[in-house]
Design a protein around this motif. Structure first.
Motif, short mmCIF file in Angstrom:
data_model
loop_
_atom_site.label_atom_id
_atom_site.label_comp_id
_atom_site.label_asym_id
_atom_site.label_seq_id
_atom_site.Cartn_x
_atom_site.Cartn_y
_atom_site.Cartn_z
N UNK A 1 0.83 -1.20 0.00
CA UNK A 1 0.00 0.00 0.00
C UNK A 1 0.87 1.26 0.00
N UNK A 2 0.60 2.18 -0.91
CA UNK A 2 1.44 3.38 -1.02
C UNK A 2 1.35 4.26 0.21
N UNK A 3 0.18 4.33 0.83
CA UNK A 3 0.02 5.18 2.02
C UNK A 3 0.80 4.61 3.20
N UNK A 4 0.85 3.29 3.31
CA UNK A 4 1.62 2.65 4.37
C UNK A 4 3.11 2.92 4.17
N UNK A 5 3.57 2.86 2.93
CA UNK A 5 4.97 3.20 2.64
C UNK A 5 5.26 4.65 2.99
N UNK A 6 4.33 5.53 2.65
CA UNK A 6 4.50 6.95 2.93
C UNK A 6 4.59 7.21 4.42
N UNK A 7 3.71 6.57 5.19
CA UNK A 7 3.73 6.75 6.65
C UNK A 7 4.99 6.14 7.26
N UNK A 8 5.49 5.08 6.66
CA UNK A 8 6.75 4.49 7.13
C UNK A 8 7.88 5.49 6.97
N UNK A 9 7.97 6.11 5.77
CA UNK A 9 9.00 7.12 5.51
C UNK A 9 8.86 8.29 6.48
N UNK A 10 7.64 8.70 6.74
CA UNK A 10 7.39 9.84 7.62
C UNK A 10 7.83 9.54 9.06
N UNK A 11 7.50 8.34 9.53
CA UNK A 11 7.88 7.95 10.90
C UNK A 11 9.39 7.92 11.06
N UNK A 12 10.07 7.32 10.08
CA UNK A 12 11.53 7.19 10.15
C UNK A 12 12.18 8.57 10.05
N UNK A 13 11.67 9.42 9.16
CA UNK A 13 12.23 10.77 9.02
C UNK A 13 12.08 11.56 10.31
N UNK A 14 10.95 11.44 10.96
CA UNK A 14 10.74 12.15 12.22
C UNK A 14 11.64 11.62 13.31
N UNK A 15 11.88 10.29 13.31
CA UNK A 15 12.80 9.70 14.29
C UNK A 15 14.21 10.24 14.08
N UNK A 16 14.65 10.32 12.82
CA UNK A 16 15.99 10.85 12.52
C UNK A 16 16.09 12.32 12.91
N UNK A 17 15.03 13.07 12.67
CA UNK A 17 15.04 14.49 13.02
C UNK A 17 15.12 14.67 14.54
N UNK A 18 14.43 13.83 15.28
CA UNK A 18 14.47 13.93 16.74
C UNK A 18 15.82 13.51 17.31
N UNK A 19 16.46 12.54 16.67
CA UNK A 19 17.73 12.02 17.17
C UNK A 19 18.90 12.96 16.87
N UNK A 20 18.91 13.56 15.68
CA UNK A 20 20.09 14.26 15.21
C UNK A 20 19.88 15.74 14.92
N UNK A 21 18.65 16.22 15.02
CA UNK A 21 18.29 17.62 14.72
C UNK A 21 19.02 18.15 13.48
#
Length: 198
Positions: A77-97
């Motif tokens: 599902x494309x939306x599930x892939x999109x939300x996966x990318x969003x979750x990981x990107x937010x995790x990286x942003x929180x970890x490394x600013x």
């Protein structure tokens, strides 16, 4: 008198059939919307799915740290892939600013070499920019991304239609994240490239 009884019988029969039809339709509707309406969206519908880090690249663009990560996930599902990318990107942003973080989701059968991690190999991509520092970044906005409709082909490439997300929709998805986590690391360390040049 007999004609009146027949008319009353027909009216009662029609009313009864109408009630049965209405109840049947309501039951079908309840079955159709039941799980999502009663239990709410699934974890995957809100957070995406588990993923594996394939490659991470870090650099400095003169405005701060830039992190680009390629991950692999099993999601048709494309939306599930999109939300996966969003979750990981937010995790990286929180970890490394970082100044900019970008996460691209590929299929689990996608390429393993950096030179091929582009074009149809990408099933979804998210870019988050803390403070746009250039005209190009300002035009892109603080959040942007796309997904490709449909599952990957046998070769791990995506041939569907590209669907660009509206910034307000991405912001809404971000606000719905309750568990923010990155991808698991592979058994063999993923390629990591660091470039500290301006």
């Amino acid at each position: 008198m007999q004609g009146r009884d027949k008319l009353t019988y027909r009216i009662a029969l029609r009313v009864l059939l109408g009630v049965l039809l209405l109840c049947g339709a309501s039951g079908a509707a309840a079955v159709y919307v039941g799980p999502a309406a009663v239990m709410g969206p699934s974890f995957a519908d809100t957070h995406g799915v588990d993923c594996r880090t394939v490659a991470t690249m870090k650099s400095n663009d003169g405005h701060g740290l830039v992190v680009r990560q390629f991950v692999a996930a099993n999601a048709d599902d494309d939306l599930v892939r999109f939300r996966t990318a969003l979750r990981v990107a937010e995790a990286l942003r929180n970890q490394q600013t970082p100044h900019l973080v970008q996460v691209s989701v590929m299929d689990t059968d996608g390429p393993s070499s950096l030179s091929r991690m582009r074009g149809r190999a990408i099933g979804a991509k998210i870019t988050l920019i803390g403070n746009p520092a250039t005209d190009v970044e300002a035009q892109a906005g603080t959040v942007s991304g796309f997904s490709v409709w449909g599952p990957a082909g046998p070769d791990g490439s995506f041939y569907g239609i590209r669907l660009d997300a509206m910034p307000e929709d991405i912001e809404k998805m971000l606000s719905e994240l309750e568990k923010i986590s990155g991808c698991s690391e592979p058994s063999v360390s993923a390629p990591s490239v660091t470039d500290d040049s301006g």
